[in-house]
Design an enzyme around this catalytic site. Structure first.
Site, mmCIF file in Angstrom:
data_model
loop_
_atom_site.group_PDB
_atom_site.id
_atom_site.type_symbol
_atom_site.label_atom_id
_atom_site.label_comp_id
_atom_site.label_asym_id
_atom_site.label_seq_id
_atom_site.Cartn_x
_atom_site.Cartn_y
_atom_site.Cartn_z
ATOM 1 N N THR A 261 0.695 -1.196 -0.119
ATOM 2 C CA THR A 261 -0.079 0.023 0.123
ATOM 3 C C THR A 261 0.843 1.249 -0.023
ATOM 4 O OG1 THR A 261 -0.166 -0.076 2.383
ATOM 5 C CG2 THR A 261 -1.890 -1.195 1.261
ATOM 6 N N ASP A 381 17.373 -3.470 21.060
ATOM 7 C CA ASP A 381 16.524 -3.097 20.006
ATOM 8 C C ASP A 381 15.223 -3.643 19.829
ATOM 9 O OD1 ASP A 381 15.769 -2.166 17.558
ATOM 10 O OD2 ASP A 381 16.879 -3.491 16.376
ATOM 11 N N GLU A 419 8.069 -2.105 12.880
ATOM 12 C CA GLU A 419 9.208 -1.393 12.459
ATOM 13 C C GLU A 419 10.241 -2.415 11.972
ATOM 14 O OE1 GLU A 419 13.368 0.361 12.805
ATOM 15 O OE2 GLU A 419 12.396 -1.334 13.680
ATOM 16 N N GLU A 431 1.013 8.164 6.794
ATOM 17 C CA GLU A 431 0.024 8.056 5.608
ATOM 18 C C GLU A 431 -1.372 8.367 5.764
ATOM 19 O OE1 GLU A 431 2.873 5.173 2.636
ATOM 20 O OE2 GLU A 431 1.283 4.382 4.135
#
Length: 741
Positions: A261, A381, A419, A431
């Protein structure tokens, strides 16, 4: 309700006279207006001092312990537990935020097949298996035994069963394959490459045109372990170094955001492009392996010895392959076979959002974010950053709940999902809310890996944010010292000489898409910054902390070898939170456009030195670029003088708003949606990613390098085009900060 205030239908709040009178209590007589006291109140330094004192390293430690109890790869049951944990914390009645909620997106992800694990084998001419690479990393602690520890794999690498003779291709750069192809027929081979030099996906994308059928990727001990290789007494669990079986997982795609998308938020009913139209993913099967397996394969290769600069820490010559293994090897005449069963799936991934509503300018947003998902336990992380964010929200939330403080502007906290698969959660958020975020966002702060190690602060960001970063760093003490500031410690490790200030800490530029700042900086043009504590580069050559993206990135690893006592985590929280408070509470935004001018001048000098003569030989003048940068410098100096001379006893709220909008929209002025048509999401003509190694304007540098390599008139025309794009962007940015007509 607050969610509607921030994200419902409506435009930017307009400060009409009636609202000014009602909101600020403006008097119409000749006495000093009451609103001046409100207007002139800058950031409360005592509040910042209180915040710094309240940030607790033990709270951060417990946050990390909770976040890393189970693996929490995006969309798994462990990920859902972290969603629930974040919501509980941000909805807490004592220290929670004004409001918190989840927002789901249906995104395209890639997983290994749990019932058919990926395999890498060496097989003889009769298909007898002679060697099998590990499917999972070696277990040293109970954490690694968790059944949810995902097998190492190359996310978005296609399934397949290629078999061929092995070759060594260094880092998988296009130039590496070109060099190798001069002496070795690469058609039908399997390439083994090491991490570094080229992006993950590029290693396979670069290989396919040469006829390579599959790619193995490993982390060389020279690049991550300072050459150390033994787990008997040298690597984890004895130190921070990566054990031989450790494998760096990762997303093998070049674009960020949901791949199906592009430029649309990935909702249930959103249009999705055909899967075959996806670009920037490996066209051939790819699999990461540990360096113990890479050692077993590379040191058996035949053919010529590789160039010295291609060699790593193994005690062999890193032969290129004949192709294949040397005749004296036990693997002589054998092939390497990849059996890859990766699959793609549409899955619901959640962002967790939280808000503290602003008291004076609720329509101006300061956004603070980090992703929540990890490849395995993800102690560093991303959970080191999430632990810091939770401590910041605990302290600020408590102040709000107790009625002791409310920011001038609204603060939005984002815990982004997915992510690791390509900055998906943050990209989909930008978006979906493009218009509001574009119009109203003051800045974005990113703290992903908050602590790589415990030597010094490392910060990157838009040049205009440099001053507020320095202000915060000077106010926070470095771990273990009551007298040395983060700023003074930082300047010892990373510094540069500024024409304006002399010796100062070096603030990096956000030129790539390494974390969730990408969509904010490159797509929306929002002034962004990224913070972490890192290591002393004089003591290690590790390109990143050694357990990165492996099963060893656990609470045990972090608490023993990365930040014992969690004081560096605490320091990052104090510094990033300090910046957050200044952005949210300062009357005038603490941005300095003169620092932006200095950065443009630095880029200009590099460009003139490297491009001017060859462009002039083709009748392309760089004088317009010099003039544009000069115009920007003049405008920046003048706006800075206006701010310095501002008399708060006479200024009106609209004058403050005007200046703040000029500062807030500066990075937006450098956006050109058509400048990089082949680079998804990159629209900022100053900080876009680049392939050129020159520290200068990316579009111009790449176009010039391409034209120089090909000599084609069409490519020199593209260099001229990018020069014009750059000139007009800088001139347009200058007009943004010049006197408003």
């Amino acid at each position: 309700m607050l969610k509607y205030v921030l994200f419902g239908v409506g435009g930017v709040v307009t400060f009409v006279v009636g609202i000014l009178i009602g909101h600020f209590g403006i008097q119409t007589n000749n006495s000093v207006p009451e609103w001046v006291s409100t207007l002139s109140k800058d950031v409360d330094e005592s509040l910042i001092e209180k915040f710094i004192a309240e940030v607790d390293n033990l709270e951060i430690q417990e946050n990390l312990r909770e976040l890393t109890k189970v693996p929490h790869m995006a969309t798994t049951a462990g990920d859902e537990k972290t969603v629930e944990f974040m919501l509980r914390r941000w909805q807490d009645s004592v220290s929670g935020l004004d409001q918190a909620w989840r927002e789901d997106y249906k995104v395209y992800l890639s997983f290994p097949n749990q019932t058919q694990p990926n395999k890498v084998t060496v097989v003889s001419a009769l298909n007898v298996v002679q060697y099998t690479a590990r499917e999972k990393e070696k277990v040293y602690k109970p954490d690694q035994e968790d059944p949810e520890v995902v097998q190492p794999y190359a996310a978005y690498g296609p399934p397949g069963h290629p078999k061929g003779k092995l070759v060594y291709a260094n880092q998988g750069k296009a130039s590496d394959y070109e060099h190798l192809n001069k002496t070795v027929d690469l058609r039908g081979t399997i390439a083994i490459v090491r991490y570094g030099g080229a992006g993950r996906a590029a290693k396979a994308i670069n290989a396919a045109p040469f006829g390579v059928l599959g790619v193995l990727v490993y982390t060389d001990p020279l690049d991550i372990n300072d050459g150390i290789m033994s787990d008997i007494d040298e690597t984890y669990p004895h130190s921070w170094y990566l054990p031989p079986s450790g494998v760096e997982r990762g997303s093998f795609n070049t674009d960020f955001g949901d791949l199906l998308t592009p430029y649309l938020a990935a909702k249930e009913d959103t249009y999705r492009i055909p899967k075959e139209d996806i670009t920037g993913i490996p066209p051939i099967p790819t699999q990461p392996i540990g360096f113990e397996d890479a050692y077993a394969l590379i040191c058996e290769l035949g053919g010529d010895a590789s160039p010295p600069e291609w060699r790593g820490a193994f005690n062999c010559s890193y032969n290129l392959g004949g192709p294949g293994f040397q005749s004296s090897s036990k693997f002589n005449n054998s092939d390497v076979k990849l059996d890859i069963y990766n699959r793609e799936e549409l899955k619901n991934s959640a962002n967790v959002m939280g808000v503290i509503r602003g008291s004076v300018e609720p329509d101006r947003y300061v956004i603070y974010g980090n992703h929540r998902d990890s490849w395995v336990h993800g102690a560093i992380d991303p959970s080191s950053g999430t632990s810091v964010m939770l401590e910041i929200t605990r302290v600020l939330g408590k102040m709000v709940k107790e009625g002791k403080w409310r920011p001038r502007r609204s603060i939005i906290f984002g815990s982004w999902g997915a992510e690791e698969f390509g900055l998906i959660g943050s990209a989909e958020y930008t978006e979906e809310y493009y218009s509001k975020l574009f119009q109203r966002t003051v800045a974005y702060i990113n703290v992903d890996i908050s602590v790589f190690a415990n030597a010094t602060l490392r910060a990157s960001g838009s040049p205009s944010a440099q001053s507020v970063i320095f202000t915060a760093a000077k106010q926070v003490k470095t771990p273990g010292s009551d007298s040395t500031s983060v700023y003074d410690n930082w300047i010892r490790y990373f510094n540069r000489t500024s024409p304006t200030y002399g010796l100062i800490p070096s603030v990096g530029y956000l030129t790539g898409a390494g974390s969730d700042y990408a969509a904010f900086m490159h797509f929306l043009g929002i002034t962004s910054m990224d913070f972490a504590y890192t290591y002393d580069r004089s003591k290690t050559k590790a390109r990143i902390y050694p357990a990165y993206h492996t099963a060893y990135d656990t609470f045990d690893y972090s608490s023993k070898y990365i930040d014992p006592g969690f004081t560096s985590h605490q320091t990052v929280a104090r510094t990033a939170g300090n910046v957050l408070l200044r952005l949210a509470d300062s009357l005038l935004l603490p941005f300095n456009c003169r620092d932006y001018a200095e950065s443009l001048e630095g880029y200009l000098n590099v460009a003139l030195t490297n491009f001017k003569d060859e462009l002039a030989a083709r009748l392309i003048s760089m004088e317009p670029l010099s003039q544009a940068v000069t115009r920007f410098r003049t405008a920046a100096d003048k706006l800075n003088s206006v701010i310095q001379d501002l008399d708060l006893s006479k200024v009106t709220p609209l004058e403050v708003r005007k200046i703040n909008d000029q500062l807030m929209l500066l990075d937006r002025a450098f956006l050109d949606p058509l400048a990089f048509p082949d680079k998804y999401g990159f629209r900022h003509v100053i900080w876009a990613s680049k392939s050129s190694g020159l520290a200068t304007f990316p579009g111009l540098a790449d176009a010039f390098q391409r034209a120089q390599n090909t000599g084609l008139p069409a490519d020199w025309s593209q260099a001229h085009k990018h020069l014009s794009i750059l000139v007009q962007a800088i001139a347009g940015a200058a007009s943004t900060i010049e006197d408003v007509m």
